[in-house]
Design a protein around this motif. Structure first.
Motif, PDB file in Angstrom:
ATOM      1  N   HIS A 262       6.247  16.165  -9.766  1.00 50.70           N
ATOM      2  CA  HIS A 262       7.698  15.961  -9.788  1.00 50.70           C
ATOM      3  C   HIS A 262       8.000  14.491  -9.545  1.00 50.70           C
ATOM      4  N   ARG A 263       8.840  13.920 -10.405  1.00 46.74           N
ATOM      5  CA  ARG A 263       9.285  12.540 -10.200  1.00 46.74           C
ATOM      6  C   ARG A 263      10.541  12.558  -9.327  1.00 46.74           C
ATOM      7  N   PHE A 264      10.469  11.847  -8.236  1.00 45.39           N
ATOM      8  CA  PHE A 264      11.552  11.912  -7.266  1.00 45.39           C
ATOM      9  C   PHE A 264      12.819  11.265  -7.812  1.00 45.39           C
ATOM     10  N   GLY A 265      13.940  11.991  -7.587  1.00 48.54           N
ATOM     11  CA  GLY A 265      15.226  11.548  -8.104  1.00 48.54           C
ATOM     12  C   GLY A 265      16.238  11.334  -7.001  1.00 48.54           C
ATOM     13  N   SER A 266      17.334  12.096  -7.076  1.00 46.60           N
ATOM     14  CA  SER A 266      18.507  11.838  -6.242  1.00 46.60           C
ATOM     15  C   SER A 266      18.299  12.209  -4.784  1.00 46.60           C
ATOM     16  N   PRO A 267      18.909  11.403  -3.876  1.00 43.91           N
ATOM     17  CA  PRO A 267      18.949  11.777  -2.474  1.00 43.91           C
ATOM     18  C   PRO A 267      20.006  12.876  -2.262  1.00 43.91           C
ATOM     19  N   PRO A 268      20.077  13.479  -1.075  1.00 47.88           N
ATOM     20  CA  PRO A 268      19.315  13.089   0.113  1.00 47.88           C
ATOM     21  C   PRO A 268      17.849  13.497   0.013  1.00 47.88           C
ATOM     22  N   TYR A 269      17.004  12.750   0.715  1.00 48.95           N
ATOM     23  CA  TYR A 269      15.589  13.052   0.777  1.00 48.95           C
ATOM     24  C   TYR A 269      15.304  13.806   2.076  1.00 48.95           C
ATOM     25  N   SER A 270      14.325  14.697   2.010  1.00 46.79           N
ATOM     26  CA  SER A 270      13.974  15.507   3.174  1.00 46.79           C
ATOM     27  C   SER A 270      12.505  15.304   3.513  1.00 46.79           C
ATOM     28  N   LEU A 271      12.217  15.287   4.796  1.00 53.01           N
ATOM     29  CA  LEU A 271      10.838  15.391   5.277  1.00 53.01           C
ATOM     30  C   LEU A 271      10.769  16.661   6.120  1.00 53.01           C
ATOM     31  N   VAL A 272      10.022  17.634   5.605  1.00 50.85           N
ATOM     32  CA  VAL A 272       9.878  18.923   6.267  1.00 50.85           C
ATOM     33  C   VAL A 272       8.620  18.873   7.129  1.00 50.85           C
ATOM     34  N   ASP A 273       8.760  19.175   8.402  1.00 45.15           N
ATOM     35  CA  ASP A 273       7.631  19.133   9.332  1.00 45.15           C
ATOM     36  C   ASP A 273       6.771  20.385   9.146  1.00 45.15           C
ATOM     37  N   VAL A 274       5.566  20.190   8.623  1.00 54.64           N
ATOM     38  CA  VAL A 274       4.631  21.306   8.424  1.00 54.64           C
ATOM     39  C   VAL A 274       3.415  21.155   9.334  1.00 54.64           C
ATOM     40  N   SER A 275       3.583  20.440  10.431  1.00 49.79           N
ATOM     41  CA  SER A 275       2.488  20.231  11.376  1.00 49.79           C
ATOM     42  C   SER A 275       2.014  21.558  11.950  1.00 49.79           C
ATOM     43  N   ILE A 276       0.765  21.580  12.362  1.00 43.38           N
ATOM     44  CA  ILE A 276       0.152  22.807  12.891  1.00 43.38           C
ATOM     45  C   ILE A 276       0.298  22.822  14.401  1.00 43.38           C
ATOM     46  N   ARG A 277       1.082  23.774  14.883  1.00 45.51           N
ATOM     47  CA  ARG A 277       1.350  23.942  16.302  1.00 45.51           C
ATOM     48  C   ARG A 277       1.720  25.407  16.535  1.00 45.51           C
ATOM     49  N   PRO A 278       1.671  25.878  17.786  1.00 44.28           N
ATOM     50  CA  PRO A 278       2.127  27.243  18.053  1.00 44.28           C
ATOM     51  C   PRO A 278       3.592  27.400  17.659  1.00 44.28           C
ATOM     52  N   SER A 279       3.894  28.347  16.800  1.00 45.48           N
ATOM     53  CA  SER A 279       5.257  28.530  16.313  1.00 45.48           C
ATOM     54  C   SER A 279       5.420  29.939  15.782  1.00 45.48           C
ATOM     55  N   LEU A 280       6.395  30.651  16.299  1.00 43.56           N
ATOM     56  CA  LEU A 280       6.673  31.994  15.804  1.00 43.56           C
ATOM     57  C   LEU A 280       7.341  31.937  14.437  1.00 43.56           C
ATOM     58  N   ALA A 281       8.146  30.900  14.200  1.00 46.38           N
ATOM     59  CA  ALA A 281       8.872  30.778  12.932  1.00 46.38           C
ATOM     60  C   ALA A 281       7.979  30.291  11.794  1.00 46.38           C
ATOM     61  N   PHE A 282       7.000  29.444  12.108  1.00 52.08           N
ATOM     62  CA  PHE A 282       6.127  28.890  11.071  1.00 52.08           C
ATOM     63  C   PHE A 282       4.700  28.809  11.604  1.00 52.08           C
ATOM     64  N   PRO A 283       4.073  29.978  11.807  1.00 51.14           N
ATOM     65  CA  PRO A 283       2.734  30.002  12.403  1.00 51.14           C
ATOM     66  C   PRO A 283       1.662  29.536  11.423  1.00 51.14           C
ATOM     67  N   CYS A 284       0.510  29.207  11.968  1.00 50.12           N
ATOM     68  CA  CYS A 284      -0.652  28.853  11.149  1.00 50.12           C
ATOM     69  C   CYS A 284      -1.732  29.899  11.417  1.00 50.12           C
ATOM     70  N   PRO A 285      -1.831  30.934  10.572  1.00 47.12           N
ATOM     71  CA  PRO A 285      -2.843  31.980  10.795  1.00 47.12           C
ATOM     72  C   PRO A 285      -4.253  31.418  10.702  1.00 47.12           C
ATOM     73  N   MET A 286      -5.136  31.935  11.563  1.00 46.11           N
ATOM     74  CA  MET A 286      -6.521  31.473  11.579  1.00 46.11           C
ATOM     75  C   MET A 286      -7.468  32.647  11.757  1.00 46.11           C
ATOM     76  N   LEU A 287      -8.645  32.559  11.138  1.00 46.84           N
ATOM     77  CA  LEU A 287      -9.709  33.523  11.356  1.00 46.84           C
ATOM     78  C   LEU A 287     -11.049  32.810  11.340  1.00 46.84           C
ATOM     79  N   THR A 288     -12.026  33.385  12.029  1.00 47.63           N
ATOM     80  CA  THR A 288     -13.354  32.782  12.098  1.00 47.63           C
ATOM     81  C   THR A 288     -14.199  33.226  10.911  1.00 47.63           C
ATOM     82  N   LEU A 289     -15.132  32.358  10.514  1.00 48.15           N
ATOM     83  CA  LEU A 289     -15.932  32.610   9.317  1.00 48.15           C
ATOM     84  C   LEU A 289     -17.425  32.767   9.597  1.00 48.15           C
TER      85      LEU A 289
END
Length: 530
Positions: free
Chosen positions: A431-458
């Motif tokens: 995607h070629r970036f166009g019109s603002p407003p621009y957003s930076l969405v925080d997708v960092s990995i931390r304990p979060s019920l709203a945006f968890p990071c599921p993990m399993l051992t291999l």
């Protein structure tokens, strides 16, 4: 002792791997007993019910998809690496079509309705999708991409739709003893595993068994999302077991360990994979490494114990694939179309778990308009576009508000206009970036019920790849002992894509069950001869 039981094949753990092992052993003519600490299902029932399969399945053909064993093998070779031999990976791919047929014969429903968008998990109208990185840079050049994520047909997450029919078949052909916990293996003088010592609620009061069952269910879900609740419920489970469980000895010709991984064992995670302590434990409290520990107590070797799969999915909505995933320096992290486990590993291993997704006005508008998603995916999107993002009228402004280096982000946006994409992202997602407003969405990995990071051992016990027998430190099979699923090293023990763990549970469970059942049958034949 509350009793002694004898059986031909004893399966410890009743998830997908245990169910498949039990069915194959029974079909080979063995008497089979299956044990589970709770009621069965394990992490399988919490999963999306995805089985990775290809090479021309009926569902692929129904969807008009062309695939081959060679293409599937070429892709998986890049994902799997050398964690299993070339012969084993080839066998897995060549048997893929038959594996789906086998599951269908045992009642698991599949459907060839192809999801039209790249997503982490399809909505309730689609049951075949691109579940890995097949179309991403570096993979599409090595093998013709094909959708291989076969989702068991059922609304919501389909793990129960996969396990329920298998469990019903097992109960018709084998004996299942729930609410039974294996405490140790029994070995003869020469090291042969001949059975187990377990504790069971079999003879406990009905109310105690019912409460134990209910606490186990609540601990699995919603307990998976609320660790404090899970811990509290599990304490009550343990208290019931200590009060009412009685010891039982079970003799068996073969013991198959299918007790899951160890994501619920916080001590092991701290020791072996400390960077992965902040994710959502994708499993039950039974995924505590107890099956692996049983194997080790008999001399079994382990491998891959530091390998953890962490899922940071950027989709849905599919519009997010047009964004740019950046670190604190504003630099690109990875091809955004890669599978979520690859994204998660990259963030954790090289960027301290921190990441932001850059979007413009058009991408946000398209994201809000996407319709066919699961309810939990919709909630995650709402969270990310409200509390999870900052806005700015310019690239520099949004970078400063998010704590990202403005100059680095500006350079990244300019570089992303290059053709082809510098990170190898497919042209369909660029995607070629166009019109603002621009957003930076925080997708960092931390304990979060709203945006968890599921993990399993291999990682897990090392097994002989032709039989599933557990190997000792010198590479010798331990007589009478097998392992499968996430208790063992398998196809997905290096790299995970959706469906590969369940497919490996089916593959390795069937392998162990078939070999142990046939071995017992041959032994019976020889004894009858003499």
């Amino acid at each position: 002792m509350s009793g002694t039981v004898q059986t031909g094949v004893l399966v410890v753990g009743f998830g997908a791997a245990g169910a498949c092992a039990a069915l194959e052993a029974a079909e080979a003519g063995a008497d089979v007993l299956v044990l589970d600490r709770f009621e069965g299902g394990g992490a399988t029932t919490l999963s999306g019910g995805i089985v990775y399969a290809g090479g021309g399945t009926a569902q692929q053909r129904d969807a008009g998809v062309t695939d081959s064993v060679d293409a599937m093998h070429a892709y998986l070779r890049l994902e799997v690496g050398d964690v299993v031999s070339e012969r084993t990976l080839r066998s897995f791919c060549e048997g893929s079509v038959e594996m789906i047929r086998w599951l269908e014969r045992h009642g698991v429903p599949f459907e060839g309705s192809l999801c039209p968008e790249k997503t982490s998990y399809p909505g309730n109208r689609h049951y075949l999708y691109y579940s890995g990185s097949e179309s991403s840079g570096g993979f599409r050049d090595a093998a013709e991409p094909a959708p291989r994520g076969h989702r068991a047909k059922g609304r919501g997450t389909s793990g129960k739709a996969l396990f329920k029919p298998l469990a019903a078949q097992v109960r018709r052909r084998a004996t299942v003893l729930p609410q039974t916990r294996v405490r140790r293996l029994i070995q003869s003088v020469d090291g042969t595993v001949t059975g187990v010592i377990a504790t069971t609620l079999r003879d406990a009061p009905a109310w105690a068994r019912a409460l134990h069952r209910r606490l186990g269910q609540w601990s699995a879900k919603p307990g998976i999302y609320v660790p404090a609740l899970r811990k509290k419920l599990h304490r009550r489970v343990v208290a019931l077991e200590e009060r009412f469980a009685r010891e039982i000895e079970i003799s068996a010709h073969s013991v198959i360990l299918t007790a899951g991984g160890f994501i619920a064992n916080r001590e092991w995670i701290r020791e072996r994979a400390p960077a992965y302590r902040r994710g959502l434990q994708l499993g039950t409290v039974g995924d505590d490494g107890s099956g692996i520990e049983l194997g080790r107590s008999a001399g079994g070797a382990t491998a891959g114990m530091g390998r953890v799969s962490a899922w940071r999915f950027l989709t849905p909505p599919s519009a997010f694939l047009g964004g740019l995933l950046v670190n604190e320096r504003g630099q690109r992290v990875i091809d955004e179309s890669r599978y979520g486990a690859a994204v998660g590993e990259e963030l954790i291993e090289r960027h301290g778990g921190k990441g932001w997704l850059l979007l413009d006005e058009e991408l946000v508008r398209r994201a809000r308009a996407q319709g066919d998603v699961q309810w939990f995916q919709r909630l995650q999107t709402l969270y990310l576009l409200k509390r999870g993002r900052v806005l700015g009228g310019t690239i520099a402004e949004v970078a400063r508000r998010a704590g990202v280096d403005p100059d680095g982000l500006a350079e990244t946006v300019v570089a992303a206009d290059a053709v082809p994409d510098p990170m190898g992202k497919p042209a369909a997602f660029v995607h070629r970036f166009g019109s603002p407003p621009y957003s930076l969405v925080d997708v960092s990995i931390r304990p979060s019920l709203a945006f968890p990071c599921p993990m399993l051992t291999l990682g897990g016990l090392v097994v002989d790849e032709g039989s599933g027998r557990v190997l000792d430190g010198d590479g010798r099979p331990i007589p009478g002992l097998y392992a499968a699923g996430r208790t063992a090293v398998g196809i997905c023990s290096r790299s995970y894509v959706s469906g590969l763990s369940l497919a490996d549970c089916v593959f390795s469970g069937r392998r162990a069950g078939n070999h142990s059942g046939r071995t017992l049958r041959e032994l019976d034949k020889n004894e009858n001869v003499f």
